[in-house]
Design an enzyme around this catalytic site. Structure first.
Site, short mmCIF file in Angstrom:
data_model
loop_
_atom_site.label_atom_id
_atom_site.label_comp_id
_atom_site.label_asym_id
_atom_site.label_seq_id
_atom_site.Cartn_x
_atom_site.Cartn_y
_atom_site.Cartn_z
N LYS A 40 5.47 -12.23 -4.58
CA LYS A 40 4.21 -11.65 -4.91
C LYS A 40 4.12 -11.39 -6.53
CE LYS A 40 2.70 -7.37 -4.00
NZ LYS A 40 2.82 -6.57 -5.48
N GLU B 58 1.46 -9.86 -9.67
CA GLU B 58 0.31 -9.05 -10.12
C GLU B 58 -0.50 -9.99 -11.15
OE1 GLU B 58 1.38 -5.36 -11.42
OE2 GLU B 58 2.52 -4.65 -9.46
N ASP C 247 8.24 -3.66 -5.56
CA ASP C 247 8.97 -3.37 -6.63
C ASP C 247 8.74 -1.73 -6.83
OD1 ASP C 247 6.26 -3.22 -7.61
OD2 ASP C 247 6.74 -4.37 -9.50
N GLU D 133 -5.57 -3.50 -4.53
CA GLU D 133 -4.94 -2.34 -4.59
C GLU D 133 -5.90 -1.32 -5.39
OE1 GLU D 133 -0.84 -1.71 -5.74
OE2 GLU D 133 -1.20 0.43 -6.14
O1 KIV Z 1 5.46 -2.76 -4.88
C1 KIV Z 1 4.62 -2.43 -3.86
O2 KIV Z 1 5.05 -1.78 -3.08
C2 KIV Z 1 3.39 -3.21 -3.72
C3 KIV Z 1 2.44 -2.42 -2.64
C4 KIV Z 1 1.89 -1.27 -3.15
C5 KIV Z 1 1.53 -3.53 -2.49
O3 KIV Z 1 3.18 -3.83 -4.83
#
Ligand code: KIV
Length: 273
Positions: free
Chosen positions: A118, A120, A49, A187
């Protein structure tokens, strides 16, 4: 009869099996053309994102929508053949509850053809992650500096400086791994904490600003190519694309103004009879 001549696409299960083995290589990709290049070198590509900030000039990832992720997820799938494609769930598309998360994750997998999503968040997301995994959605976790929480973190801050912060991070990563995440992005985490987490959980860790101790690494493609005008400390510029693009655009403008482009090679003439 069809013959399988090409390597099959990497799956989330393949990535999970790489724990402690050869380092996992990954980058973000948002477009078909860059996906085609990244595909040949990476085990997985993340349609992050971060595209909101990188492609659209937003200040944070918060305004990114599910539709934006699906559109770019499709482009990356069309441009690639081998690497696992993971699509980020944007802010507001999964935090309300596990049913909402499943509904939107299923949309992403159906409409893009990607192999994983993915999310968070740490321990508070464990129940949702377990719910998704049990229903056939491979989930990559993301703990530490979680950009979607920029407002509650008070900025994009490196995590794990205090003993208390370290304990929380370790508990978060363990909860996400125990919930069934096939890999976890770490991260913006100080090295000793990233090392401790990597050594204590079953899922591979993918570092971004989290030291070489992780099982793999990821960077935002435009940052490592040197296309972004600014990048954080953890980014190494492997290219200078911004300078190349600027030089090419300046040369083009000069030739158009001078009347030397298009030249005879770029000009159509009637066929000879
Ligand atoms: O959105 C993204 O690019 C990410 C990476 C930085 C891991 O979550």
């Amino acid at each position: 009869m069809s013959m399988q001549t090409e390597k099959r696409r990497t799956t989330a299960v393949d990535i999970a099996a790489r724990k402690g083995g050869e380092k996992i290589v990954s980058l973000t990709a948002y477009h078909a053309h860059t996906a085609g290049i990244v595909d040949r070198y990476c085990d997985f590509m993340l349609v992050g994102d971060s595209l909101g900030m990188v492609m659209h000039g937003l200040e944070t990832t918060l305004p990114v929508t599910l539709e934006m992720m699906i559109l770019q997820g499709r482009a990356v799938m069309r441009g690639s053949k081998q690497a696992l494609v993971v699509v980020d769930m944007p802010f507001g598309s999964y935090e309300e509850g596990r049913e909402q998360a499943f509904r939107n994750a299923a949309r992403v997998l159906k409409e893009t053809g990607a192999g994983a999503i993915k999310v968070e968040g740490g321990a508070h997301m464990a129940d949702t992650i377990a719910f998704l995994v049990r229903r056939g959605v491979p989930v990559m976790g993301h703990v530490g500096l979680t950009p979607q929480s920029v407002n509650t973190m008070g900025g994009f801050r490196v995590q794990g400086h205090s003993e208390e912060g370290q304990k929380l991070l370790e508990a978060d990563a363990r909860a996400v791994a125990d919930a069934g995440a096939f890999a976890i992005v770490l991260e913006g985490i100080v090295e000793p904490v990233a090392r401790a987490i990597t050594g204590s959980i079953a899922a591979p860790t993918i570092g971004i600003g989290a030291s070489p101790a992780c099982d793999g690494q990821i960077l935002v493609l435009e940052d490592m190519l040197g296309l972004s005008d600014w990048a954080p400390k953890f980014v190494k510029r492997f290219g200078a694309l911004r300078d190349h693009i600027e030089a090419a655009v300046a040369a083009y403008a000069g030739e158009v103004k001078a009347g030397t482009f298009p030249g005879p090679e770029q000009t159509y003439q009637p066929r000879k009879r």
